[in-house]
Design an enzyme around this catalytic site. Structure first.
Site, PDB file in Angstrom:
ATOM      1  N   TYR A   1      -9.464  13.247  38.851  1.00  0.00           N
ATOM      2  CA  TYR A   1      -8.843  12.358  37.872  1.00  0.00           C
ATOM      3  C   TYR A   1      -9.916  11.692  37.019  1.00  0.00           C
ATOM      4  O   TYR A   1      -9.808  11.637  35.788  1.00  0.00           O
ATOM      5  CB  TYR A   1      -7.978  11.306  38.579  1.00  0.00           C
ATOM      6  CG  TYR A   1      -7.213  10.445  37.620  1.00  0.00           C
ATOM      7  CD1 TYR A   1      -5.994  10.869  37.100  1.00  0.00           C
ATOM      8  CD2 TYR A   1      -7.702   9.211  37.208  1.00  0.00           C
ATOM      9  CE1 TYR A   1      -5.285  10.085  36.194  1.00  0.00           C
ATOM     10  CE2 TYR A   1      -7.003   8.415  36.312  1.00  0.00           C
ATOM     11  CZ  TYR A   1      -5.802   8.864  35.816  1.00  0.00           C
ATOM     12  OH  TYR A   1      -5.104   8.093  34.913  1.00  0.00           O
TER      13      TYR A   1
ATOM     14  N   HIS B   1     -10.762  12.241  32.830  1.00  0.00           N
ATOM     15  CA  HIS B   1     -10.801  11.137  31.875  1.00  0.00           C
ATOM     16  C   HIS B   1     -12.187  10.924  31.273  1.00  0.00           C
ATOM     17  O   HIS B   1     -12.345  10.115  30.360  1.00  0.00           O
ATOM     18  CB  HIS B   1     -10.238   9.864  32.505  1.00  0.00           C
ATOM     19  CG  HIS B   1      -8.744   9.907  32.546  1.00  0.00           C
ATOM     20  ND1 HIS B   1      -8.057  10.576  33.537  1.00  0.00           N
ATOM     21  CD2 HIS B   1      -7.816   9.422  31.686  1.00  0.00           C
ATOM     22  CE1 HIS B   1      -6.764  10.485  33.292  1.00  0.00           C
ATOM     23  NE2 HIS B   1      -6.594   9.795  32.174  1.00  0.00           N
TER      24      HIS B   1
ATOM     25  N   TYR C   1      -7.180   0.457  24.687  1.00  0.00           N
ATOM     26  CA  TYR C   1      -6.572   1.080  25.876  1.00  0.00           C
ATOM     27  C   TYR C   1      -7.646   1.360  26.917  1.00  0.00           C
ATOM     28  O   TYR C   1      -8.655   1.997  26.618  1.00  0.00           O
ATOM     29  CB  TYR C   1      -5.869   2.368  25.460  1.00  0.00           C
ATOM     30  CG  TYR C   1      -5.108   3.092  26.540  1.00  0.00           C
ATOM     31  CD1 TYR C   1      -4.532   2.430  27.606  1.00  0.00           C
ATOM     32  CD2 TYR C   1      -4.942   4.469  26.474  1.00  0.00           C
ATOM     33  CE1 TYR C   1      -3.811   3.110  28.578  1.00  0.00           C
ATOM     34  CE2 TYR C   1      -4.218   5.161  27.436  1.00  0.00           C
ATOM     35  CZ  TYR C   1      -3.667   4.472  28.488  1.00  0.00           C
ATOM     36  OH  TYR C   1      -2.954   5.145  29.448  1.00  0.00           O
TER      37      TYR C   1
ATOM     38  N   TRP D   1      -0.463  16.939  28.058  1.00  0.00           N
ATOM     39  CA  TRP D   1      -1.313  16.066  28.874  1.00  0.00           C
ATOM     40  C   TRP D   1      -0.533  15.522  30.068  1.00  0.00           C
ATOM     41  O   TRP D   1      -1.020  15.537  31.198  1.00  0.00           O
ATOM     42  CB  TRP D   1      -1.872  14.924  28.022  1.00  0.00           C
ATOM     43  CG  TRP D   1      -2.768  13.993  28.782  1.00  0.00           C
ATOM     44  CD1 TRP D   1      -2.402  12.828  29.393  1.00  0.00           C
ATOM     45  CD2 TRP D   1      -4.161  14.166  29.037  1.00  0.00           C
ATOM     46  NE1 TRP D   1      -3.489  12.250  30.011  1.00  0.00           N
ATOM     47  CE2 TRP D   1      -4.580  13.056  29.803  1.00  0.00           C
ATOM     48  CE3 TRP D   1      -5.086  15.136  28.688  1.00  0.00           C
ATOM     49  CZ2 TRP D   1      -5.905  12.893  30.223  1.00  0.00           C
ATOM     50  CZ3 TRP D   1      -6.403  14.970  29.102  1.00  0.00           C
ATOM     51  CH2 TRP D   1      -6.799  13.859  29.866  1.00  0.00           C
TER      52      TRP D   1
END
Length: 106
Positions: free
Chosen positions: A18, A22, A41, A76
């Site tokens: 993960y 990212h 964000y 995504w």
């Protein structure tokens, strides 16, 4: 400007992957988020898999709807869904339940 915070849970056996995903978010996904009104964000990941998301946007419902209308977001979300616990069949972005803000120091 709305400040939005949410929680999700990343599977313990997928934490490293993960983080890796990212570190190289698709340029089209980054562009779509910006064009949909997602600002400032950030995602924060605890070692036990607790994921805290934070963003600012003029209208969160509108920003979510704009993202839902993009092909890049659908791709995504489909790729990211297996990383999460307890989505109950929803895409990760559909499982986002904003927390209630109780204090903000301006």
């Amino acid at each position: 400007m709305q400040r939005v915070c949410f929680l999700l849970k990343v599977r313990a056996d997928r934490l490293a992957e993960y983080r890796e995903r990212h570190s190289a978010v698709w340029p089209g996904m980054l562009r779509a988020l910006t064009e949909a009104g997602w600002h400032n964000y950030s995602l924060f990941l605890r070692e036990d898999g607790l994921l805290v998301g934070y963003l600012e946007t003029p209208d969160f419902a509108a920003a979510q709807a704009k993202m839902a209308a993009t092909d890049v977001n659908a791709r995504w979300q489909a790729e990211m869904a297996p990383f999460f616990e307890a989505l109950d069949g929803a895409a990760p972005d559909e499982a986002v339940k904003p927390l209630t803000e109780v204090f903000h120091l301006a």
